[in-house]
Design a protein around this motif. Structure first.
Motif, PDB file in Angstrom:
ATOM      1  N   TYR A  25       4.777  22.106  -7.900  1.00 38.65           N
ATOM      2  CA  TYR A  25       5.664  22.573  -8.697  1.00 38.65           C
ATOM      3  C   TYR A  25       7.236  22.632  -8.042  1.00 38.65           C
ATOM      4  O   TYR A  25       7.104  23.305  -6.883  1.00 38.65           O
ATOM      5  CB  TYR A  25       5.437  23.716  -9.386  1.00 38.65           C
ATOM      6  N   ASP A  26       8.357  22.497  -8.433  1.00 36.49           N
ATOM      7  CA  ASP A  26       9.672  22.904  -8.017  1.00 36.49           C
ATOM      8  C   ASP A  26       9.563  24.419  -8.080  1.00 36.49           C
ATOM      9  O   ASP A  26       8.677  25.254  -8.968  1.00 36.49           O
ATOM     10  CB  ASP A  26      10.816  22.049  -8.412  1.00 36.49           C
ATOM     11  N   GLN A  27      10.658  25.008  -7.470  1.00 32.85           N
ATOM     12  CA  GLN A  27      10.748  26.472  -7.604  1.00 32.85           C
ATOM     13  C   GLN A  27      10.915  27.078  -8.967  1.00 32.85           C
ATOM     14  O   GLN A  27      10.930  28.069  -9.175  1.00 32.85           O
ATOM     15  CB  GLN A  27      11.802  26.982  -6.616  1.00 32.85           C
ATOM     16  N   GLN A  28      11.644  26.210  -9.667  1.00 29.40           N
ATOM     17  CA  GLN A  28      11.994  26.605 -11.196  1.00 29.40           C
ATOM     18  C   GLN A  28      10.878  26.509 -12.018  1.00 29.40           C
ATOM     19  O   GLN A  28      11.019  27.017 -13.127  1.00 29.40           O
ATOM     20  CB  GLN A  28      13.351  25.762 -11.633  1.00 29.40           C
ATOM     21  N   GLY A  29       9.890  25.769 -11.693  1.00 30.34           N
ATOM     22  CA  GLY A  29       8.783  25.437 -12.522  1.00 30.34           C
ATOM     23  C   GLY A  29       9.129  24.497 -13.669  1.00 30.34           C
ATOM     24  O   GLY A  29       8.239  24.327 -14.566  1.00 30.34           O
ATOM     25  N   LEU A  30      10.180  23.797 -13.436  1.00 37.18           N
ATOM     26  CA  LEU A  30      10.446  22.717 -14.531  1.00 37.18           C
ATOM     27  C   LEU A  30       9.816  21.284 -14.162  1.00 37.18           C
ATOM     28  O   LEU A  30       9.538  20.570 -15.208  1.00 37.18           O
ATOM     29  CB  LEU A  30      11.783  22.599 -14.554  1.00 37.18           C
ATOM     30  N   VAL A  31       9.583  21.282 -12.901  1.00 39.19           N
ATOM     31  CA  VAL A  31       9.304  19.752 -12.506  1.00 39.19           C
ATOM     32  C   VAL A  31       7.720  19.868 -11.563  1.00 39.19           C
ATOM     33  O   VAL A  31       7.744  20.574 -10.828  1.00 39.19           O
ATOM     34  CB  VAL A  31      10.330  18.864 -11.821  1.00 39.19           C
ATOM     35  N   PHE A  32       6.987  19.197 -11.942  1.00 38.39           N
ATOM     36  CA  PHE A  32       5.958  19.200 -10.980  1.00 38.39           C
ATOM     37  C   PHE A  32       5.916  17.521 -10.575  1.00 38.39           C
ATOM     38  O   PHE A  32       6.057  16.517 -11.021  1.00 38.39           O
ATOM     39  CB  PHE A  32       4.605  19.524 -11.409  1.00 38.39           C
ATOM     40  N   ALA A  33       5.344  17.386  -9.008  1.00 44.05           N
ATOM     41  CA  ALA A  33       5.299  16.155  -8.414  1.00 44.05           C
ATOM     42  C   ALA A  33       3.736  15.971  -8.209  1.00 44.05           C
ATOM     43  O   ALA A  33       3.174  16.649  -7.924  1.00 44.05           O
ATOM     44  CB  ALA A  33       5.967  16.164  -6.964  1.00 44.05           C
ATOM     45  N   VAL A  34       3.156  14.776  -8.229  1.00 41.34           N
ATOM     46  CA  VAL A  34       1.841  13.968  -8.132  1.00 41.34           C
ATOM     47  C   VAL A  34       2.251  13.189  -7.076  1.00 41.34           C
ATOM     48  O   VAL A  34       2.876  11.932  -7.388  1.00 41.34           O
ATOM     49  CB  VAL A  34       1.250  13.842  -9.363  1.00 41.34           C
ATOM     50  N   ALA A  35       1.561  13.374  -5.957  1.00 46.68           N
ATOM     51  CA  ALA A  35       1.563  12.090  -4.991  1.00 46.68           C
ATOM     52  C   ALA A  35       0.118  11.428  -5.110  1.00 46.68           C
ATOM     53  O   ALA A  35      -0.828  12.137  -5.024  1.00 46.68           O
ATOM     54  CB  ALA A  35       1.740  12.976  -3.503  1.00 46.68           C
ATOM     55  N   MET A  36       0.069  10.399  -5.060  1.00 55.24           N
ATOM     56  CA  MET A  36      -1.246   9.554  -5.134  1.00 55.24           C
ATOM     57  C   MET A  36      -1.336   8.471  -4.082  1.00 55.24           C
ATOM     58  O   MET A  36      -0.254   8.197  -3.112  1.00 55.24           O
ATOM     59  CB  MET A  36      -1.137   8.954  -6.523  1.00 55.24           C
ATOM     60  N   GLU A  37      -2.529   7.970  -4.028  1.00 54.80           N
ATOM     61  CA  GLU A  37      -2.689   6.839  -3.119  1.00 54.80           C
ATOM     62  C   GLU A  37      -1.806   5.825  -3.065  1.00 54.80           C
ATOM     63  O   GLU A  37      -1.430   5.628  -4.084  1.00 54.80           O
ATOM     64  CB  GLU A  37      -4.313   6.443  -2.964  1.00 54.80           C
ATOM     65  N   GLY A  38      -1.506   5.281  -2.133  1.00 58.52           N
ATOM     66  CA  GLY A  38      -0.667   4.054  -2.116  1.00 58.52           C
ATOM     67  C   GLY A  38       0.632   4.580  -1.856  1.00 58.52           C
ATOM     68  O   GLY A  38       1.717   3.912  -1.795  1.00 58.52           O
ATOM     69  N   GLY A  39       0.880   5.794  -1.597  1.00 61.77           N
ATOM     70  CA  GLY A  39       2.057   6.109  -1.241  1.00 61.77           C
ATOM     71  C   GLY A  39       3.267   6.523  -2.406  1.00 61.77           C
ATOM     72  O   GLY A  39       4.431   6.977  -2.251  1.00 61.77           O
TER      73      GLY A  39
END
Length: 132
Positions: A25-39
């Motif tokens: 999550y970003d610090q504000q909790g508004l966005v989350f990032a998902v990193a997946m196989e294949g970059g």
């Protein structure tokens, strides 16, 4: 594999993804990032994640599995560690690679993080030493 989006007391949703995703999550909790196989890194608005990612980018040609992903405290950068012994600092919302470190193959990074001011990256290693 999947990512479960949950409130501490109840499930909110499930994202079905391939591979073993890393999530932050970003610090504000508004966005989350998902990193997946294949970059691939996908950014989701936490209020409307069910509409899919609002942005997707690839990590500079590295197709290794992402071990960990973190946002910097100021929310401007993202840190990724991979199974190919690489550490990347990316622009958090554009995906451009700001810098990258290719580590000695005999060393395996366990985890990396930003210093509180976001100026440095600190990483721990299996052989019990720390790099900055």
């Amino acid at each position: 594999m999947f990512v479960i989006y949950a409130h501490p007391c109840s499930f909110q949703g499930i994202l079905r993804l391939r591979g073993r995703p890393a999530v932050a999550y970003d610090q504000q909790g508004l966005v989350f990032a998902v990193a997946m196989e294949g970059g691939a890194v996908k950014l989701f608005d936490s209020r409307s994640y069910d509409k899919g990612p609002f942005d997707t980018f690839l990590v500079g040609g590295d197709t290794a599995e992402v071990c960990d992903i973190k946002f910097s405290n100021d929310g401007k950068s993202m840190l990724l560690t991979t199974t190919s012994n690489s550490i990347y600092v990316l622009d958090a919302y554009g995906g451009e690679k700001r810098c990258g470190f290719n580590l000695d193959p005999s060393l395996t990074a366990m985890e990396a993080t930003f210093t509180p001011d976001g100026q440095y990256v600190v990483s721990g290693w299996r052989d019990a030493h720390v790099e900055t």
